[in-house]
Design a protein around this motif. Structure first.
Motif, PDB file in Angstrom:
ATOM      1  N   ARG A  49       0.828  -1.206   0.000  1.00 42.39           N
ATOM      2  CA  ARG A  49       0.000   0.000   0.000  1.00 42.39           C
ATOM      3  C   ARG A  49       0.866   1.262   0.000  1.00 42.39           C
ATOM      4  O   ARG A  49       0.589   2.224  -0.712  1.00 42.39           O
ATOM      5  N   GLU A  52       2.323   1.818  -3.450  1.00 41.14           N
ATOM      6  CA  GLU A  52       1.326   2.375  -4.370  1.00 41.14           C
ATOM      7  C   GLU A  52       1.148   3.872  -4.148  1.00 41.14           C
ATOM      8  O   GLU A  52       1.078   4.652  -5.100  1.00 41.14           O
ATOM      9  N   ILE A  53       1.105   4.284  -2.885  1.00 42.46           N
ATOM     10  CA  ILE A  53       0.942   5.701  -2.565  1.00 42.46           C
ATOM     11  C   ILE A  53       2.157   6.496  -3.033  1.00 42.46           C
ATOM     12  O   ILE A  53       2.021   7.584  -3.604  1.00 42.46           O
ATOM     13  N   LYS A  56       2.027   6.977  -6.777  1.00 42.76           N
ATOM     14  CA  LYS A  56       1.084   8.035  -7.131  1.00 42.76           C
ATOM     15  C   LYS A  56       1.701   9.407  -6.875  1.00 42.76           C
ATOM     16  O   LYS A  56       1.552  10.327  -7.683  1.00 42.76           O
TER      17      LYS A  56
END
Length: 84
Positions: A49, A52-53, A56
Motif C-alpha cells: 500500500r 502504491e501511494i 502516485k
C-alpha cells in the motif's frame, strides 16, 4: 460544544485516562467507536500500500519545484556543521 473524554474499555467498564466527566450516579447512553487496529494489517500489505501511494506521489510530480540542495540547507540552517 461537545467534549470528548478518553478512556480504556476493559470488558464492560470504562477507565478514564485524562478528564473525568461529572456525571454523578446517572446512567448515560454513550457512543463508542472502535478504530481499526493497525497490527491486523500484515507487513506485506502495508508495504504494498505504501509503495502504491509513493508511486502516485511520484507520478503527480508534486515536488518538481523543490530544489533538494536548497531544501536541505534550509532544513539544517539552525545546526552548525563541524569543520565548516
Amino acid at each position: 460544544m461537545l467534549k470528548t473524554f478518553r478512556a480504556w474499555l476493559k470488558g464492560s467498564r470504562l477507565e478514564w485516562i485524562d478528564d473525568v466527566p461529572t456525571l454523578g450516579e446517572q446512567q448515560i447512553p454513550v457512543h463508542v467507536t472502535l478504530l481499526e487496529n493497525e497490527s491486523v494489517i500484515d507487513k506485506q500489505t502495508r508495504g504494498q500500500r505504501m509503495a502504491e501511494i509513493l508511486e502516485k506521489l511520484a507520478g503527480s510530480q508534486a515536488f518538481t519545484d523543490v530544489d533538494p540542495v536548497i531544501w536541505q540547507q534550509e532544513t539544517r540552517q539552525d545546526r552548525s556543521l563541524p569543520g565548516r
